[in-house]
Design an enzyme around this catalytic site. Structure first.
Site, PDB file in Angstrom:
ATOM      1  N   SER A 114      25.415  -5.913 128.705  1.00 33.46           N
ATOM      2  CA  SER A 114      23.956  -7.423 128.815  1.00 33.46           C
ATOM      3  C   SER A 114      23.913  -7.824 128.049  1.00 33.46           C
ATOM      4  CB  SER A 114      23.999  -6.742 130.232  1.00 33.46           C
ATOM      5  OG  SER A 114      23.059  -8.452 130.151  1.00 33.46           O
TER       6      SER A 114
ATOM      7  N   TYR B 218      18.128  -3.148 136.162  1.00 34.23           N
ATOM      8  CA  TYR B 218      19.584  -3.336 135.559  1.00 34.23           C
ATOM      9  C   TYR B 218      19.228  -3.519 134.347  1.00 34.23           C
ATOM     10  CZ  TYR B 218      23.331  -7.140 134.485  1.00 34.23           C
ATOM     11  OH  TYR B 218      24.541  -7.626 133.915  1.00 34.23           O
TER      12      TYR B 218
END
Length: 687
Positions: free
Chosen positions: A564, A577
Site C-alpha cells: 500500500s 494497518y
C-alpha cells in the site's frame, strides 16, 4: 419452398443428424478418446451455381472432438472431386500431397479444415462412416494375433486391415475391403482402431457400437485373471492421504524435469486402473513398449518415464532416482530421434517425458496447458486399458518404433503445430492469489487467467472462490480453495492443492488483507494482532510455502506483495494497518535478496484508494476513512482521485495491470521493486 431453401434444409438435416450421432458416440469414453476419431455422412444437395444436384461429403474436420462437435467443426466436400483424386494419387511416398488436395474439393467457404482421414470417408462406398478409437477395439488391433482374433470374434462381419499410416492409401485399402466383403459392417485397423459404416446414420452408429461391445464382451469373457502379471510386492497403492501427500511433494520436482526444454503444466491422476497397472509385475515391460494408436502417442510420446522404486520409498530417494531416470530418458529419446530422422525430418521438439508414472502414487502428465496435460493423462489411461485387453487375451504388440516416428515427426503434424497461435504472456504459468474472491485479488486472478495462466483462487470464502474459478473457465483454468493465511497448515494445503491441480507453482500474489481504521489510543492489542496475523504473518507463511515448491522446481518464479502507499505514507488514525503494510514492503526487499539465487523475483505494488469492488472498503473501512476525511462514503473514490496528481480513481483492474507486467517476461530482470498504483500521491513517492 424454392429449390435453394430445400437445398439448405437438406444440408442442415444431414449435418444435424451427423452431429447428433457424433455427439452420442463421442460423449462415451468407451467409444473413443477426446478429439479422437471422425465421422461422416454423404448426401445430395443442389450446387448453388448450376442448380444441379451434387453429391457431398460432410466429415468431422481436423482437430475437433466428436463429443462436442458442432456444425463449424465439419468439412464439406464435393464427393466427385474427392473420388477423382484417385486419378492423381502417386502412391504412399506422396501421401502428404493429398491433404493439400482436399482443399480443392471443398464445397463453399467456412467449416473446418479436412483431416488426414478424409479419404477413408470419401472413398468407402457407404453413406455413413465412423472411425473410432475404442479401448476394446484397439486391444484387438494391438494383440499379437489380432488378425486371427478378429476372425474369431466377428466372423466375416469385421475384416482385419494391417497397420498402415493414416492417409489416402488407407482409405483405398478400406474401400477395397468393403467392396470385396459385402457382408462386412466394419474393420479392425491394425495397431490403430476401428472403422464401421451403414446405409443410414443409425445403422452406422449401431454397427460401431456392436463392434465395440462385442470386442469388450470377448475380452471380459476370455481374459486371463492377471493380464499385467502378479502383484509386485511393495508397489501397491498407498492410502489416499499418504498418496496425495507424496504426489504433492514430488510434483514440483517432476515438473522441473518435464520442463527442461520448455515450461509445462501438469495433471495428476491416481485412477485405480493406473495404480493397479503400476502395482503389477509386468508394468515395466509394457510401459517400455510404448503406446500404439497415433492419437495416443502423439500426446503421450512413445513411452513414459517410470520410477523404478517401491511405493514406500522416501521422497528424497524418489527425487534422486527421478533425476537419474530423467537423464537416461532424454538420452534414450535423443537416440530414438537419431535412429529414424533423415534430412527432411523436422527438428527434435524436446526430449522430456509427457507421462511420468510413480508406483503407489499415480501418473503425472504434462502439456502446454492444463487441458493438454489432462488429455495426455486420459490418453495414457486409454493405453493402459488397451494393454490390459491385449495382454488378457494375447500379448500386447504395438506398431513399430519407426512407424511411431514417421507419425510423430510427420511434416503434416509439424505444419499443424506451426499454425498454433502464439502463446500469451503467462502461458504455462501457475499462480496462487490470496484473497482472490473479490476486489484487487479477483481482478489480478482474472487478468492472469486472461494472459494464459492457471490460477488458484484462495480465499476464506470457499463458495465465492469456487464461483470466481468457474467464471474464469473451470478446472482447466482455475480452481477455488479455502485458505486462512494465518494458519500454516491451511497455507500448506493450498500450495499442495495448487501443485496437484496444475503440477507446480510459479507465481504467488500476497493479496489477502483487512483493515482496521482507528487512532492509536483506540487501537487494541487484538486489532494489532489481527492486522499483523493476516498480512505480515500470512504473507510470510504463503511466501515460505511457495518458495519451497519453487526451489524444488528449479524454474524460478515470482512472489508479489500487494502492499500500500501507506507503507511509506504517514496518515492519521491508521497505526495498525500502515505498520503492517510497512512490514510487507520490507519482506519484499528481504526475500528479493534471499531468493534471487534461485531465480525467484520478489516485487511489490503500492495501491491507494481502491474503493470500487474492494472487500476491505465494503467491510466498514470505507465508512471509517470517509468519516476521517469528512466526505460521504459513496464519494470516497472520487475524493481519493482528487488528491492525486493525475486526478484519476484507482480501480482493481489498474492494480491487476501492474501485477501482470511485473510477473511477465518483460520485467524478467526486475526484483525488489515497489510500483505505486495510486494515480500519483507525492507524499508516497519512493526515495
Amino acid at each position: 419452398m424454392n429449390a435453394h431453401s430445400s437445398n439448405s434444409t437438406t444440408e442442415r438435416t444431414v449435418a444435424a443428424d451427423l452431429i447428433a450421432r457424433s455427439n452420442r458416440l463421442g460423449s462415451d469414453p468407451k467409444n473413443t478418446n477426446y478429439a479422437g476419431g471422425n465421422t461422416s455422412a454423404k448426401g445430395t444437395a443442389a450446387d448453388p451455381v448450376t442448380g444441379e444436384d451434387v453429391e457431398l461429403l460432410w466429415v468431422k474436420g481436423s482437430g475437433g472432438d466428436l463429443g462436442t462437435l458442432t456444425e463449424k467443426g465439419l468439412a464439406v466436400l464435393r464427393l466427385d472431386r474427392v473420388q477423382a483424386l484417385k486419378n492423381v494419387y502417386r502412391g504412399v511416398e506422396h501421401e502428404d500431397e493429398m491433404v493439400a488436395a482436399f482443399d480443392y474439393c471443398l464445397h463453399g467457404k467456412g467449416g473446418a479444415a479436412p483431416s488426414i482421414d478424409t479419404a477413408m470417408h470419401g472413398l468407402v462406398d457407404a453413406a455413413h462412416v465412423d472411425h473410432l478409437h475404442p479401448d476394446s477395439g484397439i486391444a484387438i488391433a494391438t494383440a499379437a494375433d489380432g488378425e486371427e482374433l478378429t476372425a474369431r470374434i466377428f466372423g466375416d462381419k469385421v475384416v482385419w486391415v494391417p497397420w498402415r499410416r493414416p492417409g489416402f492409401q488407407l482409405g483405398l485399402d478400406i474401400a477395397a475391403i468393403k467392396e470385396a466383403n459385402p457382408g462386412a459392417v466394419g474393420t479392425i485397423l491394425g495397431g490403430h482402431g476401428i472403422t464401421a459404416w451403414g446405409d443410414t446414420s443409425d445403422e452406422a452408429e449401431a454397427n460401431s457400437r456392436w463392434i465395440i461391445d462385442t470386442a469388450e464382451a470377448f475380452i471380459a469373457e476370455h481374459s486371463k485373471a492377471e493380464p499385467f502379471g502378479p502383484a509386485l510386492p511393495g508397489y501397491e497403492a498407498l492410502p489416499e492421504a499418504e498418496r496425495h501427500a507424496k504426489a504433492a511433494a514430488l510434483a514440483p520436482v517432476i515438473r522441473g524435469l518435464a520442463s527442461h526444454d520448455r515450461p509445462q503444466v501438469g495433471h495428476y491422476m491416481d485412477d485405480p486402473r493406473v495404480l493397479d497397472f503400476l502395482a503389477a509385475a509386468e508394468h515395466p515391460r509394457l510401459a517400455a513398449l510404448g503406446t500404439s494408436c497415433p492419437d495416443h502417442f502423439l500426446r503421450t510420446k512413445v513411452k513414459p518415464l517410470v520410477l523404478d522404486l517401491p511405493a514406500d520409498a522416501p521422497v528424497e530417494d524418489c527425487v534422486t532416482r527421478l533425476k537419474e531416470l530423467h537423464e537416461a530418458y532424454r538420452a534414450d529419446y535423443q537416440a530414438y530421434y537419431e535412429r529414424h530422422a533423415d534430412a527432411d525430418s523436422p527438428a527434435m521438439r524436446g526430449a522430456d517425458p509427457a507421462i511420468v508414472l510413480v508406483p503407489g502414487v499415480g501418473m503425472f502428465s504434462w502439456g502446454k496447458d492444463k487441458q493438454t496435460a489432462r488429455v495426455a493423462g486420459e490418453f495414457y489411461l486409454n493405453a493402459i486399458n488397451v494393454m490390459r485387453g491385449a495382454e488378457g487375451i494375447s500379448s500386447y504388440a504395438p506398431i513399430d518404433e519407426s512407424e511411431k516416428f514417421r507419425i510423430e515427426y510427420w511434416a503434416l503434424e509439424e505444419a499443424k503445430l506451426a499454425r498454433m497461435p502464439k502463446p500469451r504472456s503467462h502461458a504455462t504459468r501457475i499462480a496462487l492469489v490470496t484473497g482472490a474472491a473479490s476486489g484487487i485479488g479477483k481482478a489480478i486472478a482474472t487478468r492472469l487467467a486472461a494472459e494464459g495462466a492457471c490460477v488458484v483462487i484462495a480465499d476464506l470464502n470457499l463458495e465465492a472462490a469456487e464461483q470466481v474459478a468457474a467464471e474464469l473457465g473451470g478446472s482447466d483454468v482455475a480452481i477455488g480453495v479455502r485458505a486462512d493465511v494465518t494458519d500454516a497448515a491451511q497455507v500448506a494445503a493450498a500450495i499442495d492443492a495448487t501443485v496437484l491441480a496444475f503440477g507446480g507453482i510459479d507465481l504467488v500474489v500476497n493479496n489477502a488483507g483487512l483493515s482496521i481504521s482507528k487512532p492509536l489510543l483506540e487501537t487494541t492489542e487484538k486489532d494489532w494482532d489481527l492486522q499483523h496475523d493476516v498480512m505480515a504473518k500470512g504473507s510470510f507463511l504463503v511466501a515460505k510455502a511457495a518458495a519451497k515448491a519453487m526451489i524444488a522446481q528449479e524454474m524460478g518464479g515470482d512472489i508479489l506483495y500487494i502492499s500500500s502507499k501507506n507503507s511509506v505514507f504517514a496518515g492519521p488514525n491508521n497505526i495498525a494497518y500502515s505498520a503492517v503494510k510497512a512490514d510487507q514492503a520490507h519482506q519484499v526487499r528481504l526475500l528479493a535478496a534471499e531468493l534471487g539465487e534461485h531465480g525467484i523475483k520478489v516485487n511489490g505494488i503500492n495501491p491507494d484508494g481502491v474503493v470500487r469492488g474492494s472487500g476491505i472498503f465494503a467491510g466498514g473501512w470505507g465508512a471509517k476513512r470517509a468519516a476521517v476525511y469528512g466526505v460521504p462514503e459513496d464519494e470516497l473514490g472520487k475524493f481519493y482521485a482528487q488528491r492525486t496528481l493525475l486526478k484519476r480513481e484507482v480501480l482493481p483492474e489498474n492494480v491487476a495491470n501492474a501485477a501482470a507486467v511485473l510477473t511477465s517476461s518483460d520485467l524478467s530482470h526486475t526484483t525488489g521493486l515497489h510500483i505505486p498504483v495510486d494515480a500519483g500521491v507525492a507524499a508516497a513517492f519512493l526515495r
